[in-house]
Design a protein around this motif. Structure first.
Motif, PDB file in Angstrom:
ATOM      1  N   ILE A   5       0.833  -1.193   0.000  1.00  0.00           N
ATOM      2  CA  ILE A   5       0.000   0.000   0.000  1.00  0.00           C
ATOM      3  C   ILE A   5       0.873   1.250   0.000  1.00  0.00           C
ATOM      4  N   LEU A   6       0.523   2.199  -0.871  1.00  0.00           N
ATOM      5  CA  LEU A   6       1.254   3.463  -0.981  1.00  0.00           C
ATOM      6  C   LEU A   6       0.376   4.587  -0.454  1.00  0.00           C
ATOM      7  N   ILE A   7       0.910   5.397   0.461  1.00  0.00           N
ATOM      8  CA  ILE A   7       0.193   6.543   1.001  1.00  0.00           C
ATOM      9  C   ILE A   7       0.635   7.794   0.249  1.00  0.00           C
ATOM     10  N   VAL A   8      -0.318   8.520  -0.325  1.00  0.00           N
ATOM     11  CA  VAL A   8      -0.012   9.762  -1.044  1.00  0.00           C
ATOM     12  C   VAL A   8      -0.727  10.900  -0.320  1.00  0.00           C
ATOM     13  N   GLU A   9       0.035  11.679   0.435  1.00  0.00           N
ATOM     14  CA  GLU A   9      -0.521  12.699   1.329  1.00  0.00           C
ATOM     15  C   GLU A   9       0.549  13.754   1.599  1.00  0.00           C
ATOM     16  N   ASP A  10       0.187  15.041   1.449  1.00  0.00           N
ATOM     17  CA  ASP A  10       1.185  16.102   1.614  1.00  0.00           C
ATOM     18  C   ASP A  10       1.418  16.478   3.074  1.00  0.00           C
ATOM     19  N   ASP A  11       0.492  16.150   3.965  1.00  0.00           N
ATOM     20  CA  ASP A  11       0.667  16.439   5.383  1.00  0.00           C
ATOM     21  C   ASP A  11       1.439  15.290   6.031  1.00  0.00           C
ATOM     22  N   PRO A  12       2.656  15.523   6.518  1.00  0.00           N
ATOM     23  CA  PRO A  12       3.487  14.439   7.061  1.00  0.00           C
ATOM     24  C   PRO A  12       2.828  13.693   8.211  1.00  0.00           C
ATOM     25  N   MET A  13       2.158  14.414   9.100  1.00  0.00           N
ATOM     26  CA  MET A  13       1.526  13.769  10.241  1.00  0.00           C
ATOM     27  C   MET A  13       0.373  12.870   9.807  1.00  0.00           C
ATOM     28  N   VAL A  14      -0.475  13.375   8.902  1.00  0.00           N
ATOM     29  CA  VAL A  14      -1.593  12.574   8.397  1.00  0.00           C
ATOM     30  C   VAL A  14      -1.073  11.358   7.638  1.00  0.00           C
ATOM     31  N   ALA A  15      -0.019  11.549   6.852  1.00  0.00           N
ATOM     32  CA  ALA A  15       0.565  10.435   6.099  1.00  0.00           C
ATOM     33  C   ALA A  15       1.055   9.343   7.045  1.00  0.00           C
ATOM     34  N   MET A  16       1.704   9.740   8.127  1.00  0.00           N
ATOM     35  CA  MET A  16       2.224   8.773   9.093  1.00  0.00           C
ATOM     36  C   MET A  16       1.080   8.016   9.773  1.00  0.00           C
ATOM     37  N   ILE A  17       0.008   8.747  10.134  1.00  0.00           N
ATOM     38  CA  ILE A  17      -1.139   8.110  10.778  1.00  0.00           C
ATOM     39  C   ILE A  17      -1.798   7.110   9.826  1.00  0.00           C
ATOM     40  N   ASN A  18      -1.989   7.508   8.565  1.00  0.00           N
ATOM     41  CA  ASN A  18      -2.603   6.610   7.584  1.00  0.00           C
ATOM     42  C   ASN A  18      -1.760   5.356   7.367  1.00  0.00           C
ATOM     43  N   GLU A  19      -0.447   5.540   7.350  1.00  0.00           N
ATOM     44  CA  GLU A  19       0.444   4.393   7.198  1.00  0.00           C
ATOM     45  C   GLU A  19       0.316   3.462   8.403  1.00  0.00           C
ATOM     46  N   GLN A  20       0.230   4.032   9.606  1.00  0.00           N
ATOM     47  CA  GLN A  20       0.059   3.222  10.809  1.00  0.00           C
ATOM     48  C   GLN A  20      -1.280   2.494  10.787  1.00  0.00           C
ATOM     49  N   TYR A  21      -2.341   3.191  10.360  1.00  0.00           N
ATOM     50  CA  TYR A  21      -3.648   2.560  10.238  1.00  0.00           C
ATOM     51  C   TYR A  21      -3.562   1.343   9.309  1.00  0.00           C
ATOM     52  N   ALA A  22      -2.910   1.528   8.169  1.00  0.00           N
ATOM     53  CA  ALA A  22      -2.837   0.466   7.162  1.00  0.00           C
ATOM     54  C   ALA A  22      -2.078  -0.753   7.675  1.00  0.00           C
ATOM     55  N   THR A  23      -0.939  -0.515   8.309  1.00  0.00           N
ATOM     56  CA  THR A  23      -0.084  -1.629   8.726  1.00  0.00           C
ATOM     57  C   THR A  23      -0.574  -2.312   9.998  1.00  0.00           C
ATOM     58  N   LYS A  24      -1.603  -1.757  10.646  1.00  0.00           N
ATOM     59  CA  LYS A  24      -2.234  -2.484  11.752  1.00  0.00           C
ATOM     60  C   LYS A  24      -2.979  -3.709  11.236  1.00  0.00           C
ATOM     61  N   ASN A  25      -3.351  -3.675   9.971  1.00  0.00           N
ATOM     62  CA  ASN A  25      -3.965  -4.831   9.335  1.00  0.00           C
ATOM     63  C   ASN A  25      -2.841  -5.763   8.857  1.00  0.00           C
ATOM     64  N   PRO A  26      -2.794  -6.994   9.346  1.00  0.00           N
ATOM     65  CA  PRO A  26      -1.679  -7.887   9.007  1.00  0.00           C
ATOM     66  C   PRO A  26      -1.580  -8.241   7.532  1.00  0.00           C
TER      67      PRO A  26
END
Length: 242
Positions: A5-26
């Protein structure tokens, strides 16, 4: 199988949160983060990615234009759109370009997981159908992003099946009949809005397991969901019987 999964987001904090959300799913691993559409297209031209979480409003190239380029260049990836605005024109344009789901900020992790489950259901149905024909249930999953309900799945079978085969056909991977019934009975007895973590605590199950079943029941339209913004912190998802 893990999906990239690739996160495309200009806000660094939001991008990091979305990446964390995604990787919580195994079932998902991060392929990286891009800050704008141009960087994303360059990345996708060199790397195989299964799913892109794409923000609408970004510098240099917005999400809608990026999505158009992805389709024009025939880049084989699915897309979940993310936006702070819920205007009809943007929604219509992105839906016409083919997206798995459309998330409006701010969204809870539970809603993000629903979007991932929609993608996974489609991807799994397509993978199973390669090299052969698709039945109606698989086509419904690919188009709608959800599995057919257990009742419909059982009723649509023309061939006789034994009980083990019927249960396998009725429930998708990771859904067990006994656990499903336990959660259904809980909502029968508790008709008010319920938080997922409270359901998990009361039933003695892990929150990850309960969220998986709640997402399934929402997809089956047995439960409805809403977002509670009055938590004093991060919004949480609420569920009750539909």
């Amino acid at each position: 199988m893990s999906y990239k999964i690739l996160i495309v987001e200009d806000d660094p904090m939001v991008a990091m949160i979305n990446e964390q959300y995604a990787t919580k799913n195994p079932d998902f691993v991060s392929a990286g983060i891009c800050r704008n559409g141009k960087d994303a297209l360059e990345f996708l031209s060199k790397n195989k990615v299964d799913l892109v979480v794409l923000d609408v409003y970004m510098p240099y190239m917005d999400g809608v234009e990026t999505l158009k380029k992805i389709r024009e260049q025939n880049i084989q990836t699915q897309v979940i759109m993310v936006t702070a605005a819920n205007d009809t024109s943007t929604l219509e344009r992105t839906m016409n370009l083919g997206v798995v789901d459309y998330l409006v900020k701010p969204f809870a992790m539970e809603r993000f997981q629903v979007a991932l489950q929609k993608f996974a259901a489609k991807a799994n149905a397509l993978r199973q159908g390669k090299g052969g024909s698709l039945d109606q249930s698989s086509i419904d999953t690919i188009i709608g992003g959800t599995a057919a309900s257990p009742k419909l799945a059982a009723a649509s079978s023309d061939a006789p099946q034994n009980s083990a085969q019927a249960q396998k056909a009725a429930y998708p991977k990771g859904i067990q009949k006994q656990t499903l019934q336990t959660i259904q009975e809980y909502f029968d007895k508790n008709p008010n809005w319920q938080r997922g973590d409270i359901v998990a605590q009361n039933l003695g199950l892990s929150i990850v397991t309960v969220r998986h079943y709640l997402n399934f029941l929402v997809d089956q339209r047995e439960l409805c969901q809403t977002i509670d913004y009055e938590t004093g912190g991060r919004p949480s998802m609420l569920y009750k019987k539909a």
